[in-house]
Scaffold this active site. Structure first.
Site, mmCIF file in Angstrom:
data_model
loop_
_atom_site.group_PDB
_atom_site.id
_atom_site.type_symbol
_atom_site.label_atom_id
_atom_site.label_comp_id
_atom_site.label_asym_id
_atom_site.label_seq_id
_atom_site.Cartn_x
_atom_site.Cartn_y
_atom_site.Cartn_z
ATOM 1 N N GLY A 143 0.787 -1.230 0.000
ATOM 2 C CA GLY A 143 0.000 0.000 0.000
ATOM 3 C C GLY A 143 0.814 1.272 0.000
ATOM 4 O O GLY A 143 0.281 2.356 0.294
ATOM 5 N N GLU A 185 4.997 -6.405 1.649
ATOM 6 C CA GLU A 185 4.741 -6.967 0.317
ATOM 7 C C GLU A 185 4.261 -5.884 -0.653
ATOM 8 O O GLU A 185 3.118 -5.911 -1.114
ATOM 9 C CB GLU A 185 3.731 -8.116 0.404
ATOM 10 C CG GLU A 185 2.491 -7.812 1.200
ATOM 11 C CD GLU A 185 1.575 -9.013 1.344
ATOM 12 O OE1 GLU A 185 0.373 -8.870 1.036
ATOM 13 O OE2 GLU A 185 2.043 -10.077 1.766
ATOM 14 N N GLY A 235 3.811 -3.801 -4.195
ATOM 15 C CA GLY A 235 3.674 -4.182 -5.593
ATOM 16 C C GLY A 235 3.786 -2.975 -6.498
ATOM 17 O O GLY A 235 4.789 -2.782 -7.190
ATOM 18 N N ARG A 236 2.756 -2.123 -6.491
ATOM 19 C CA ARG A 236 2.720 -0.945 -7.365
ATOM 20 C C ARG A 236 3.962 -0.072 -7.192
ATOM 21 O O ARG A 236 4.558 0.402 -8.169
ATOM 22 C CB ARG A 236 1.458 -0.130 -7.061
ATOM 23 C CG ARG A 236 1.228 1.026 -8.032
ATOM 24 C CD ARG A 236 0.142 1.964 -7.523
ATOM 25 N NE ARG A 236 -1.102 1.278 -7.265
ATOM 26 C CZ ARG A 236 -2.087 1.129 -8.146
ATOM 27 N NH1 ARG A 236 -1.949 1.637 -9.355
ATOM 28 N NH2 ARG A 236 -3.199 0.501 -7.814
ATOM 29 N N CYS A 275 -15.861 2.563 -27.512
ATOM 30 C CA CYS A 275 -17.170 3.201 -27.668
ATOM 31 C C CYS A 275 -17.765 3.523 -26.295
ATOM 32 O O CYS A 275 -18.853 3.032 -25.942
ATOM 33 C CB CYS A 275 -18.103 2.295 -28.461
ATOM 34 S SG CYS A 275 -17.496 1.875 -30.105
#
Length: 381
Positions: free
Chosen positions: A206, A242, A244-245, A316
């Site tokens: 986070g 842990e 990630g981003r 679209c």
């Protein structure tokens, strides 16, 4: 016209991962959350710098086994695990299974007994820890993630046969700056040790990634000092994170070409090949994806006047918006746009089959060099 392409800068990723590892105390185990970007080259690049990988599906287990054979996942997480998921985690030799509920714990115990093994478990607990300013909250109130503290205490005190409860996992929020992430980690550890006498605590990820300020970075050194303080107060504790981003976001770029520019009711729209079916991050998070423009010399089409533009794709739907920018400068047909910070939750979470457009290509290297080469090509007649 060349179709959209993702470019991964693996040298930059390796350097970034090493800098994160060096900012953390050695006693803090650094796992990479595969869900952020499961690209095989990304996983191979990160393998020497991290202590393990956090997986959350059988598909991620398979990917890790294919890319890094013989390296068992450090963790298996996620809500709604089926019996097949749990059996696969046991068969893969996962070091810690993060259990989301008392029911899941009972099922895992029975499956472990049937397999003749003991599952090593962390209980995911939904703790009432405040995280003001977080971009996404997954705990502290009613949530599908984790179990209530009272249930966790019961499970830890009387676990079923077939499991060994080693400690606690808590991923309560995302978008945390370093001071807040440190405070949340300290609260999680305090509860885990005080209530469960936990020997291991995984405080999740986070860490904030600021898409509006691409040069900003999470303060890993400050966070490392906060974790060192926690370890100083609990000398025997095994502490794990842990992210990630915040590990891979900066290593990936999405490159595409401008198909058309036009005014609509006084506003400029830049239409590019591809769109949010390739890069869903801006639509999912509600932010403008940062981009730079590589102008194509001799472009024959129209060009914006340098004012604000909205960059849209080929879908679209009016939600197919990649970015809104007031300072992009003039943008013309044939120009190549480089969308930065596309190395996490990008292609792998996109609604890729909507309209059945072709998928993007993938390359390794410097995205701006690739864009410059692309923009130097003549515009097709």
């Amino acid at each position: 016209m060349t179709g959209p392409v993702y470019v991964h800068d693996l040298d930059g990723l390796a350097a970034h991962a090493r800098s994160i590892r060096s900012a953390l105390p050695r006693r803090v185990e650094l796992l990479y959350a595969v869900k952020a970007n499961p690209d095989a080259d990304v996983l191979r690049t990160l393998a020497p710098a991290v202590d393990g990988f956090e997986t959350a599906s059988r598909g991620e287990l398979r990917r890790l086994a294919e890319v890094l054979p013989g390296r068992a996942p450090a963790a298996y997480a996620g809500p709604g695990k089926t019996d097949e998921d749990l059996v696969a985690a046991l068969a893969a030799g996962v070091h810690r299974i993060h259990v989301e509920s008392p029911t899941e714990l009972r099922r895992l115990g029975a499956l472990a007994l049937a397999a003749g093994t003991t599952a090593q478990v962390l209980l995911r607990v939904n703790l009432p820890v405040a995280a003001p300013g977080a971009s996404l909250v997954m705990g502290g109130g009613p949530s599908p993630f984790g179990m209530d503290p009272v249930d966790a205490v019961r499970c830890a005190r009387r676990p079923p046969e077939g499991v060994e409860v080693r400690g606690v996992h808590a991923h309560l929020a995302s978008g945390l700056d370093a001071p807040l992430a440190g405070e949340v980690a300290a609260e999680v550890v305090r509860w885990s040790v005080g209530q469960l006498d936990a020997a291991e605590v995984d405080v999740g990820g986070g860490m904030a990634v600021d898409y509006r300020h691409p040069a900003a970075r999470f303060d890993w050194a400050g966070y490392g000092r906060a974790l060192a303080d926690i370890l100083g107060a609990y000398p025997g504790l095994r502490l794990r994170i842990e992210p990630g981003r915040s590990v891979t976001a900066y290593c990936g770029s999405y490159l595409t070409e401008v198909i058309d520019v036009k005014r609509s009711h006084g506003e400029w729209f830049v239409v590019v090949a591809g769109g949010t079916h390739h890069l869903r991050t801006p639509a999912a998070k509600g932010h403008p994806q940062p981009f730079t423009v590589h102008r194509r010399p001799g472009g024959a089409g129209p060009r914006t006047d340098g004012g604000p533009v909205t960059v849209v794709g080929q879908l679209c739907t009016p939600k197919d918006v990649l970015s809104r920018s007031a300072d992009a400068g003039p943008v013309g047909v044939g120009d190549v746009l480089v969308f930065a910070m596309a190395g996490a939750y990008a292609w792998n979470i996109s609604h890729r089959d909507f309209l059945l457009h072709d998928p993007p290509r993938f390359r390794l290297g410097d995205p701006h060099r690739v864009a410059a080469e692309w923009a130097a090509r003549p515009v097709p007649a």
